[in-house]
Design an enzyme around this catalytic site. Structure first.
Site, short mmCIF file in Angstrom:
data_model
loop_
_atom_site.label_atom_id
_atom_site.label_comp_id
_atom_site.label_asym_id
_atom_site.label_seq_id
_atom_site.Cartn_x
_atom_site.Cartn_y
_atom_site.Cartn_z
N ASP A 103 9.69 40.59 38.74
CA ASP A 103 10.65 40.23 39.47
C ASP A 103 10.41 39.36 40.64
O ASP A 103 9.20 39.25 40.79
CB ASP A 103 11.35 41.54 40.17
CG ASP A 103 11.85 42.69 39.26
OD1 ASP A 103 12.43 42.13 38.19
OD2 ASP A 103 12.07 43.66 39.72
N1 URA Z 1 9.41 46.76 37.07
C1 URA Z 1 10.26 46.41 38.09
O1 URA Z 1 11.13 47.16 38.38
N2 URA Z 1 9.97 45.20 38.42
C2 URA Z 1 8.84 44.63 38.11
O2 URA Z 1 8.91 43.28 38.53
C3 URA Z 1 8.23 44.83 36.88
C4 URA Z 1 8.40 45.99 36.36
#
Ligand code: URA
Length: 233
Positions: A103
Site C-alpha cells: 500500500d
Molecule cells: N497488507 C496490507 O494491508 N497492506 C500492505 O501493504 C501489505 C499487506
C-alpha cells in the site's frame, strides 16, 4: 555481443542513442574506454560505466527497494509518486516490475524484476513465499488477538477465514505477522477483524530474505545470488 546492443539491452535507450553514447566517449567496458559501438564483448562478468557510473551486465535484473511511505506501487500512480521513480532510468527503461504490491502508506522490503518467470513464481500461491510484516497497532495488543490471527479470521467479503502463519508480540503496540498469501489490504483487514487497527506497517522479510538494516529508506540495491537463493528455498 556488440557494445551498442549491450547498452540497448541494459536500458540505455534505442540502439541509435547507445551508438551516440559510445561515440561521445561516455562509455568504458571492463575498465577501458571504448568509442566503437560495434566492438564485440563477452557478456560474462562484464562491467561497464556510462558517464562514470558503474553497471554490471545483467541478462535479467533482480533488485530490492526499502520502500518509503507516500509512494504507490502502480506503474500508473494516481495520487502519489510511483515507486519506479526511485529507480535509475535504465532500470525503468528495462521494464522492471514490482513483485507484488505494498500500500502507499506501507514501508519496507519491495522486490523488482524484469524476469517474467521469476515474477510469476514469486506471486504464485503454489510457492507461498511467506512475508513478514511488523505492525504498529493503535491499541495495546493482547494474547487473544495474536492467537486469533493465527487461528484465522473472517474478512468482510470472504467466506473462507484467513490465518497468519505466525504472529508474535514484540512490545505493547508492535507485533510481527507472517502471511503466506497477499490479499488486498490483508494485514490491515486481519488486524481490524481482531478489534485493533494498523497505525504503521513495515514489511521486514520475504521468505528468508530480510530487509537489510543498512539499506536506507528510499534506496535500492541489486539482489545477490545469495539473496535469490533465500527466496527460492
Ligand atoms: N497488507 C496490507 O494491508 N497492506 C500492505 O501493504 C501489505 C499487506
Amino acid at each position: 555481443m556488440q557494445l551498442e546492443r549491450i547498452l540497448h539491452s541494459q536500458g540505455f535507450g534505442s540502439r541509435k542513442l547507445c551508438r551516440i553514447l559510445v561515440h561521445a566517449d561516455r562509455v568504458t567496458v571492463n575498465g577501458e574506454p571504448c568509442d566503437d559501438p560495434f566492438t564485440d564483448f563477452s557478456t560474462a562478468n562484464l562491467q561497464f560505466t556510462v558517464d562514470g557510473e558503474p553497471w554490471p551486465y545483467c541478462e535479467k535484473t533482480y533488485l530490492m527497494l526499502n520502500k518509503p511511505a507516500g509512494y504507490e506501487c502502480s506503474l500508473k500512480p494516481q495520487h502519489h509518486p510511483g515507486v519506479h521513480a526511485l529507480l535509475p532510468s535504465p532500470l525503468r527503461e528495462r521494464g522492471v516490475q514490482t513483485i507484488g504490491r505494498l500500500d502507499e502508506d506501507t514501508t519496507g522490503l519491495l522486490l523488482f524484476s524484469d524476469d517474467g518467470v521469476f515474477i510469476h513464481r514469486m506471486g504464485s500461491p503454489k510457492w507461498k513465499v511467506p512475508k513478514v510484516y511488523e505492525i504498529t497497532a493503535k491499541h495495546a495488543i493482547n494474547a487473544e488477538q495474536t492467537a486469533a490471527l493465527v487461528a484465522g479470521v473472517r474478512l468482510a467479503d470472504d467466506p473462507i477465514p484467513v490465518a497468519a502463519l505466525a504472529c508474535t508480540q514484540v512490545s505493547t503496540h508492535v507485533m510481527r505477522l507472517t502471511l503466506g498469501e497477499g490479499k488486498y489490504h490483508q494485514v490491515k483487514r486481519m488486524v481490524a477483524a481482531v478489534g485493533n487497527r494498523v497505525e504503521a506497517l513495515n514489511r521486514i522479510a520475504i521468505g528468508d530474505l530480510v530487509l537489510p538494516k543498512d539499506l536506507p529508506v528510499g534506496k535500492w540495491r541489486w539482489l545477490t545470488d545469495a539473496d535469490l537463493e533465500k527466496l527460492r528455498k
